[in-house]
Design an enzyme around this catalytic site. Structure first.
Site, PDB file in Angstrom:
ATOM      1  CB  SER A 187     -13.153   2.475  -6.864  1.00 51.25           C
ATOM      2  OG  SER A 187     -12.672   1.585  -7.391  1.00 51.25           O
TER       3      SER A 187
HETATM    4  N1  SAH Z   1     -11.591  -2.443  -3.938  1.00 49.55           N
HETATM    5  C1  SAH Z   1     -10.782  -1.750  -4.218  1.00 49.55           C
HETATM    6  C2  SAH Z   1      -9.749  -1.254  -6.082  1.00 49.55           C
HETATM    7  C3  SAH Z   1      -9.827  -2.642  -6.520  1.00 49.55           C
HETATM    8  S1  SAH Z   1      -8.202  -1.824  -8.103  1.00 49.55           S
HETATM    9  C4  SAH Z   1     -10.503  -0.349  -3.419  1.00 49.55           C
HETATM   10  O1  SAH Z   1     -11.509  -0.163  -2.858  1.00 49.55           O
HETATM   11  O2  SAH Z   1      -9.628   0.841  -3.289  1.00 49.55           O
HETATM   12  C5  SAH Z   1      -8.499  -3.538  -8.110  1.00 49.55           C
HETATM   13  C6  SAH Z   1      -7.610  -4.698  -7.594  1.00 49.55           C
HETATM   14  O3  SAH Z   1      -7.804  -5.692  -7.672  1.00 49.55           O
HETATM   15  C7  SAH Z   1      -5.927  -4.395  -7.740  1.00 49.55           C
HETATM   16  O4  SAH Z   1      -5.283  -4.133  -6.328  1.00 49.55           O
HETATM   17  C8  SAH Z   1      -5.682  -5.729  -8.242  1.00 49.55           C
HETATM   18  O5  SAH Z   1      -4.203  -5.955  -7.924  1.00 49.55           O
HETATM   19  C9  SAH Z   1      -6.581  -6.703  -8.035  1.00 49.55           C
HETATM   20  N2  SAH Z   1      -6.729  -7.636  -8.778  1.00 49.55           N
HETATM   21  C10 SAH Z   1      -6.372  -7.966 -10.293  1.00 49.55           C
HETATM   22  N3  SAH Z   1      -6.736  -9.025 -10.661  1.00 49.55           N
HETATM   23  C11 SAH Z   1      -6.886 -10.005  -9.012  1.00 49.55           C
HETATM   24  C12 SAH Z   1      -7.099 -11.225  -9.129  1.00 49.55           C
HETATM   25  N4  SAH Z   1      -7.181 -12.344 -10.364  1.00 49.55           N
HETATM   26  N5  SAH Z   1      -7.284 -11.579  -7.501  1.00 49.55           N
HETATM   27  C13 SAH Z   1      -6.918 -10.578  -6.447  1.00 49.55           C
HETATM   28  N6  SAH Z   1      -7.431  -9.456  -6.886  1.00 49.55           N
HETATM   29  C14 SAH Z   1      -6.736  -9.086  -8.258  1.00 49.55           C
END
Ligand code: SAH
Length: 218
Positions: A65
């Site tokens: 993000s």
């Molecule tokens: N917080 C992260 C960015 C998040 S991007 C950072 O600081 O880099 C969103 C992430 O959520 C992705 O890696 C995606 O694979 C994960 N995601 C999506 N659905 C999910 C779920 N049901 N359970 C766990 N992770 C999930």
């Protein structure tokens, strides 16, 4: 000639200033943002733009993000040093690293093994020993992980599942981008007051979708 800023990545010098300008004022949050080396959480080819205020692509088609959004969500989460925090969507591990500076413990769940493994390595490298990265599904959190003072979801959910709300301690706060997977979502903050959840809509945001199940990888 000796240049004392030679080791500092471009744009790091004005990083905190930019966050302040955009309205982040919590000193602990600003310090945490300053201390976590964001360049270690982006792809190697993006290191020189690590401190730019934009989201960047990471492995598995996901994103790290934008710094302002990380700082804003962290500030709105009102984390205290005694708190146990849950993050859904570890991604690069950057948000978890920022939270690790503010909370007692952080549990972060990621559905891609590749991302969970690399986030774990990075967090170990920076000494964030109070973060546990769990490969799993944020829509199906093991009961053994217990309940949390704070929950932060960093992937877009169409609605916030009751199951997730129930994992909040009394007076707990949950923040999540809520809305359609395509386009913009609203950053929603829920505060648990007894069995009632008070809702505030905070900001329009864009996140990658939260998808059910652990990802099948090639
Ligand atoms: N917080 C992260 C960015 C998040 S991007 C950072 O600081 O880099 C969103 C992430 O959520 C992705 O890696 C995606 O694979 C994960 N995601 C999506 N659905 C999910 C779920 N049901 N359970 C766990 N992770 C999930």
């Amino acid at each position: 000639m000796v240049n004392s800023s030679a080791q500092v990545p471009p744009e790091k010098m004005s990083f905190q200033l930019g966050l302040r300008r955009r309205g982040i004022s919590d000193q602990a949050v600003l310090r945490a943002m300053e201390e976590v080396p964001r360049e270690l959480f982006v792809d190697v080819g993006d290191r020189d733009v690590a401190y730019r205020d934009t989201a960047l692509g990471i492995s598995c088609g996901q994103t790290i993000s934008q710094p302002f959004v990380v700082a804003y969500m962290t500030e709105q989460l009102r984390v205290l040093p005694r708190h146990r925090v849950l993050e859904i969507g570890t991604g690069s591990g950057y948000q978890a690293a920022v939270l690790s500076r503010l909370a007692r413990d952080v549990v972060s769940i990621e559905r891609f093994r590749t991302l969970a493994d690399s986030a774990r390595r990075r967090l170990e490298k920076i000494g964030a020993s109070n973060v546990e990265v769990v490969l799993g599904d944020g829509f199906d959190i093991p009961q053994t992980l217990g309940t949390f003072d704070r929950i932060i979801v960093t992937a877009a959910m169409e609605t916030i599942p009751d199951q997730l709300k129930e994992r909040l301690e009394p007076d707990g706060i949950l923040i999540a981008p809520v809305g359609p997977h395509e386009g913009t979502q609203t950053l929603v903050r829920l505060r648990r007051v007894g069995d009632v959840f008070e809702r505030d809509d905070l900001l329009a945001v864009r996140f990658v979708p939260a998808l059910p199940g652990v990802a099948r990888e090639l």
